[in-house]
Design a protein around this motif. Structure first.
Motif, mmCIF file in Angstrom:
data_model
loop_
_atom_site.group_PDB
_atom_site.id
_atom_site.type_symbol
_atom_site.label_atom_id
_atom_site.label_comp_id
_atom_site.label_asym_id
_atom_site.label_seq_id
_atom_site.Cartn_x
_atom_site.Cartn_y
_atom_site.Cartn_z
ATOM 1 N N GLY A 161 9.810 1.704 -96.981
ATOM 2 C CA GLY A 161 8.411 2.067 -97.281
ATOM 3 C C GLY A 161 7.503 0.863 -97.175
ATOM 4 O O GLY A 161 6.372 0.947 -96.686
ATOM 5 N N VAL A 162 8.025 -0.298 -97.674
ATOM 6 C CA VAL A 162 7.204 -1.528 -97.606
ATOM 7 C C VAL A 162 6.966 -1.886 -96.146
ATOM 8 O O VAL A 162 5.835 -2.222 -95.740
ATOM 9 C CB VAL A 162 7.914 -2.662 -98.369
ATOM 10 N N GLU A 163 8.019 -1.824 -95.337
ATOM 11 C CA GLU A 163 7.876 -2.169 -93.945
ATOM 12 C C GLU A 163 6.961 -1.194 -93.232
ATOM 13 O O GLU A 163 6.175 -1.580 -92.337
ATOM 14 C CB GLU A 163 9.264 -2.177 -93.273
ATOM 15 N N ALA A 179 3.400 -1.891 -91.178
ATOM 16 C CA ALA A 179 3.167 -1.466 -89.808
ATOM 17 C C ALA A 179 1.877 -0.701 -89.632
ATOM 18 O O ALA A 179 1.413 -0.515 -88.507
ATOM 19 C CB ALA A 179 4.332 -0.621 -89.338
ATOM 20 N N GLY A 180 1.315 -0.195 -90.682
ATOM 21 C CA GLY A 180 0.036 0.506 -90.612
ATOM 22 C C GLY A 180 0.212 1.940 -90.149
ATOM 23 O O GLY A 180 1.155 2.618 -90.545
ATOM 24 N N ALA A 181 -0.742 2.269 -89.247
ATOM 25 C CA ALA A 181 -0.752 3.673 -88.795
ATOM 26 C C ALA A 181 0.477 4.023 -87.972
ATOM 27 O O ALA A 181 0.967 5.148 -87.994
ATOM 28 C CB ALA A 181 -2.031 3.916 -87.966
ATOM 29 N N GLU A 182 1.009 3.069 -87.283
ATOM 30 C CA GLU A 182 2.180 3.353 -86.458
ATOM 31 C C GLU A 182 3.416 3.629 -87.301
ATOM 32 O O GLU A 182 4.343 4.319 -86.867
ATOM 33 C CB GLU A 182 2.454 2.154 -85.530
ATOM 34 N N GLY A 183 3.471 3.141 -88.501
ATOM 35 C CA GLY A 183 4.651 3.390 -89.344
ATOM 36 C C GLY A 183 4.451 4.443 -90.379
ATOM 37 O O GLY A 183 5.248 4.558 -91.318
#
Length: 749
Positions: free
Chosen positions: A600-602, A606-610
Motif C-alpha cells: 500500500g505504501v509503495e 506511485a500515485g495514480a499509476e499504482g
C-alpha cells in the motif's frame, strides 16, 4: 273185390293228378312271384337312376350358374362402380339362381335311396360352396371400392379359387351314377355328352372374360393373357369335337340333335369372333413394336364394342347351357319310358300270379271236398273216445288214403291206451284207501308232536308195506323225547353256572374300575408335575443363555471403552497438531498483513499509476486480518475441546472399571444358572420315566376293565340265552322219570 280194387286205383290216380296239378301250380306261383319281385326291383332301380339323372342335370345347371357368376365377377372387378350396374345385376341374379338350385340339390340328395355316395357328396359340396361364398364376399367388398383403390391381386386370387372349386365340383359328377344292368350305352354316352358340353362352356367362358375386359378398356391382351386364351379356347374346341364324335356314335333324340345344330352355329360364330379379335390384337402389337413401343399392352380400337361382344358371347354360352338342359330332359325321358315298361311288366306278372293262385284254390277245394267226409267220421270217433265211449269200434276201409289210414291206426292205439288206463284207475282207487288210513294216522301223530306232546305214538297196525312208516315214526318220537329231556337238564345247569359267573364278574368289574380311576388320577397329577418341571428346565436354560449373552456383552463393552479412550487420545493429539498449524497460519497472516501494508505504501508513492495495486493490497490486508482472527478463534475452540476431551477420558475410564465388575458378577450368575438347568434336566428325565410307567399301568388297567365288562356282558347274554332255552323246552311233554324237574337250580360245587 275187383270193383273195390278198381275204385281204390282210381282214387290213387286222382290223388296223384291232384298232387301234380298243385306242384305245377306252386312252381308257376313261385316263378310269377320271382318275376314280379324282379320287375319291382328293376322299377325301383329305374326310379333311382331317374332321380340321379335329374340330380346330374341340376348339378350341371348349378355349375353353369357358378361359372357365369365367376365370369361376370372377373369383368366387374375391372369396371368402375359407376359403370357396372348392369353387370352387377346379372352377377347377383346368377348368385340367387345358384343358391336356389343348390337348395333343390340338397333336397333331392336327402330323398334318393340306394345311393352310396349321398352323404359324402353332400358334405363335399357343402364345403366347396362355403369356400366359394367366402370368395364372393371378398369380391363384393372389392367392387364397392373405387377402381383405383381395389386390390386386384386379391380379386384375381378369389377368381382363381372359385375356378378351382368349380373344377372340383365338376369332378364330383363322376359319382352321380349307379352302374347296373339297366344302364345302356346310349345313356352312358348321353351323360358323357352332358360333361363335354359343360367343359366346352366352361373353357369358352374363361376366354370370354379376358376379351370382355380387353374390349371394355380398349387395350390389347398381354402375351401371357393371349396364351391363356388360346389354351382355354383349344380346350373348348376339343370338348366340342368330343360332342360331335358322340353324336356320330349313337342315335341322338331329335330334340337334342336340333339343339346341337343351333348351338354349333352359335359356337362357331363365337370362335370366329375370338379369332378375329386375336388377329386385331396381334396386328396392334406388331404396329406398336414397329413404332418403338415396348409396352406389352397397348391401346386398340376393336371392330366390336364391349356391349356387342358381351351379347354375342353371352348368346353362345347360353346356347351351350341350353344344350346341357336339353340333354338332361332327354335322359329323363329315356328313364321315364323304362320306368313305364318296368311297371307294365310288374303288373303282367302280378296278373299271372293271381291266375295261378286261383287255379290252385280250385284244385285244393276239390281235394278238400273228398277228404272232408272221411275226416268228419274220424272226428266223430275221436269225440266218442273223448266222451268215454272206449268200447265203440273204429271203422276201417282199405280204399282210404294212407293219411286216413294213419288216422285210423292212431285212433285204435288211443282206444287201447284208454282201456288200459281205465283198468289201472280201478287198482289205484283200492290203493288210495289204504294210503288214506296211513296218512291220517301220521297226520294225527305229527300234529301231537307239533303241539309239544312228545309222548305221542301210533298204536294201530297198517298194511305190511306201510307198517315201516309207523315203526319209524314211533322210534323218531322216542329219540326226540330223550333229546328234549337232556336239553332241559343241560339248560338248567347252564343257567345256574351263568348266574354265578355273572355275579363274580360284576364284582371284579367294580373293583377293577375303582383301581383304574385311582391310577388315572395319579397319572394325571404326575403328568402335570412333569410338565411343570420341563417348563422350569426350559426357563432355566433360557436364563442361562441370556446370562451368557449378558457376560459377552459386558466384555464387548469393556473393549469398546478401551477403544473409546484410544480414540479420545488420538483426538487430543490431533488437536495439538491443529493448534500448531493454527500458529503457523497466524504467522502467515501477520506476514501477509505486513506485505500488504508495504504494498500500500509503495502504491501511494506511485500515485495514480499504482491506484489499482493499492486497492488489491488493501483487500489482501483485510483478508490477512480476517485469517488471523479466524485462526485465533480456532485456537480458542481447540483449547476448550482439549479440556472436554480430558474430562471424557476420565469418565470412560470409570465406565470401563464398572463394566468389568458387572461382567464378573454376570459370569458368576451364569455358572449358578447352568447348575440349576442341569439339575432340572435330570429331574425331568426321571419324572418322564415314572410318568411313562404310570401311563402304561393305567392303560393295562383300562384294558382289564374293558375285558371284565365284556365278560360280564357275555355272562348276562349267556344267562338270557339259557333262560330262553328253558322257556322253549318247557312246552314239551316228556317222560319226567328220565329227567330232573325243569327250573330247579343246581347245587353249588
Amino acid at each position: 273185390m275187383t270193383k273195390a280194387r278198381n275204385i281204390g286205383c282210381a282214387m290213387k290216380i286222382s290223388t296223384l293228378l291232384t298232387v301234380a296239378i298243385l306242384t305245377v301250380s306252386g312252381i308257376a306261383v313261385a316263378q310269377s312271384g320271382k318275376s314280379a319281385l324282379f320287375a319291382l326291383s328293376n322299377s325301383q332301380k329305374v326310379q333311382t337312376l331317374r332321380e340321379l339323372v335329374a340330380l346330374r342335370g341340376m348339378w350341371f345347371e348349378e355349375l353353369t350358374s357358378l361359372s357365369l357368376e365367376r365370369s361376370l365377377s372377373q369383368v366387374q372387378l375391372s369396371m368402375a362402380p359407376e359403370n357396372d350396374a348392369a353387370v352387377d345385376d346379372l352377377r347377383r341374379a346368377q348368385r340367387e339362381h345358384s343358391s336356389a338350385k343348390f337348395t333343390e340339390i340338397k333336397s333331392i340328395l336327402t330323398q334318393i335311396e340306394g345311393f352310396p355316395m349321398r352323404d359324402e357328396l353332400s358334405g363335399d359340396t357343402e364345403q366347396a360352396l362355403q369356400a366359394i361364398a367366402e370368395d364372393h364376399k371378398v369380391i363384393d367388398d372389392l367392387v364397392e371400392k373405387p377402381l383405383s383403390e381395389r386390390d386386384h391381386a386379391m380379386g384375381e386370387e378369389a377368381i382363381e379359387e372359385i375356378k378351382s372349386m368349380i373344377v372340383e365340383m365338376r369332378g364330383m359328377t363322376v359319382h352321380i351314377v349307379v352302374p347296373n344292368e339297366l344302364t345302356s350305352t346310349e345313356v352312358t354316352l348321353l351323360m358323357r355328352l352332358q360333361e363335354t358340353v359343360f367343359d366346352a362352356r366352361e373353357y369358352s367362358g374363361r376366354a370370354r372374360s379376358m376379351f370382355a375386359i380387353a374390349t371394355m378398356h380398349g387395350r390389347t391382351l398381354t402375351p401371357s393373357e393371349l396364351t391363356y386364351v388360346d389354351f382355354n379356347l383349344n380346350r373348348a374346341l376339343e370338348a366340342w369335337r368330343s360332342v360331335e364324335h358322340i353324336t356320330e356314335t349313337i342315335p341322338i333324340p331329335p330334340t337334342v340333335t336340333q339343339k346341337i345344330e343351333e348351338t354349333q352355329l352359335q359356337f362357331t360364330q363365337y370362335v370366329a369372333l375370338l379369332d378375329k379379335l386375336k388377329d386385331e390384337i396381334r396386328a396392334a402389337q406388331d404396329d406398336a413394336v414397329a413404332n418403338g413401343m415396348t409396352d406389352v399392352s397397348v391401346p386398340i380400337t376393336y371392330s366390336v364394342t364391349f356391349d356387342e361382344y358381351f351379347k354375342q358371347s353371352g348368346d353362345a354360352l347360353a346356347g351351350l347351357s341350353g344344350l346341357i338342359n336339353v340333354v338332361s330332359v332327354s335322359l329323363d325321358e329315356i328313364w321315364a319310358a323304362r320306368d313305364t315298361t318296368q311297371q307294365y311288366t310288374m303288373i303282367w306278372n302280378v296278373l299271372v300270379l293271381l291266375g295261378t293262385l286261383a287255379i290252385m284254390g280250385v284244385t285244393l277245394w276239390q281235394v278238400s271236398s273228398k277228404l272232408t267226409r272221411k275226416i268228419k267220421v274220424k272226428v266223430d270217433e275221436l269225440a266218442a273216445l273223448t266222451a268215454g265211449e272206449i268200447d265203440r269200434p273204429i271203422t276201417q276201409d282199405r280204399r282210404d288214403l294212407s293219411e286216413v289210414k294213419a288216422i285210423t291206426r292212431g285212433l285204435e292205439d288211443l282206444q287201447s291206451q284208454l282201456q288200459t288206463a281205465a283198468r289201472a284207475k280201478e287198482a289205484l282207487q283200492l290203493s288210495e284207501a289204504a294210503q288214506q288210513q296211513v296218512v291220517q294216522s301220521l297226520t294225527n301223530g305229527l300234529n301231537q308232536l307239533a303241539a309239544g306232546d312228545l309222548t305221542a305214538r301210533i298204536q294201530e297196525r297198517f298194511d305190511p308195506k306201510y307198517q315201516g312208516l309207523a315203526d319209524n315214526f314211533n322210534a323218531a318220537a322216542t329219540a326226540l323225547s330223550d333229546l328234549v329231556a337232556r336239553v332241559i337238564e343241560t339248560a338248567s345247569s347252564i343257567l345256574s353256572g351263568a348266574r354265578g359267573i355273572s355275579m363274580a364278574t360284576t364284582d371284579l368289574s367294580q373293583r377293577t374300575e375303582t383301581q383304574g380311576m385311582t391310577l388315572q388320577t395319579a397319572a394325571a397329577a404326575l403328568e402335570q408335575l412333569t410338565r411343570n418341571i420341563i417348563s422350569s428346565q426350559a426357563d432355566a436354560t433360557e436364563l442361562d443363555s441370556l446370562a451368557s449373552l449378558a457376560s459377552d456383552k459386558g466384555v464387548a463393552m469393556g473393549v469398546t471403552m478401551s477403544n473409546t479412550v484410544s480414540a479420545i487420545e488420538a483426538i487430543k493429539s490431533s488437536s495439538q497438531q491443529i493448534e500448531q498449524i493454527v500458529g503457523v497460519i497466524e504467522d502467515i497472516a501477520f506476514q501477509t498483513n505486513l506485505l500488504a501494508l508495504n504494498a500500500g505504501v509503495e502504491a501511494t508513492r506511485a500515485g495514480a499509476e499504482g491506484s489499482g495495486f493499492a486497492v488489491i493490497a488493501s483487500e489482501v490486508r483485510g483478508l490477512a486480518e480476517r485469517s488471523a482472527q479466524s485462526a485465533q478463534d480456532i485456537k480458542s475452540l481447540i483449547a476448550a475441546s482439549g479440556v472436554e476431551v480430558a474430562k471424557g477420558v476420565e469418565y470412560v475410564a470409570e465406565a470401563e472399571a464398572s463394566a468389568g465388575d458387572i461382567g464378573a458378577h454376570i459370569q458368576k450368575i451364569s455358572t449358578l444358572i447352568s447348575r440349576i438347568a442341569v439339575a432340572a434336566s435330570e429331574q425331568s428325565q426321571g419324572l418322564t420315566k415314572v410318568n411313562d410307567g404310570v401311563s402304561q399301568l393305567d392303560l393295562v388297567t383300562q384294558t382289564n376293565v374293558a375285558m371284565v365288562e365284556e365278560t360280564t356282558a357275555e355272562c348276562t347274554s349267556l344267562s338270557a340265552v339259557a333262560q330262553d332255552l328253558s322257556q322253549l323246552v318247557s312246552r314239551f311233554q316228556i317222560d319226567h322219570s328220565k329227567a330232573e324237574d325243569f327250573g330247579r337250580p343246581a347245587k353249588a360245587a
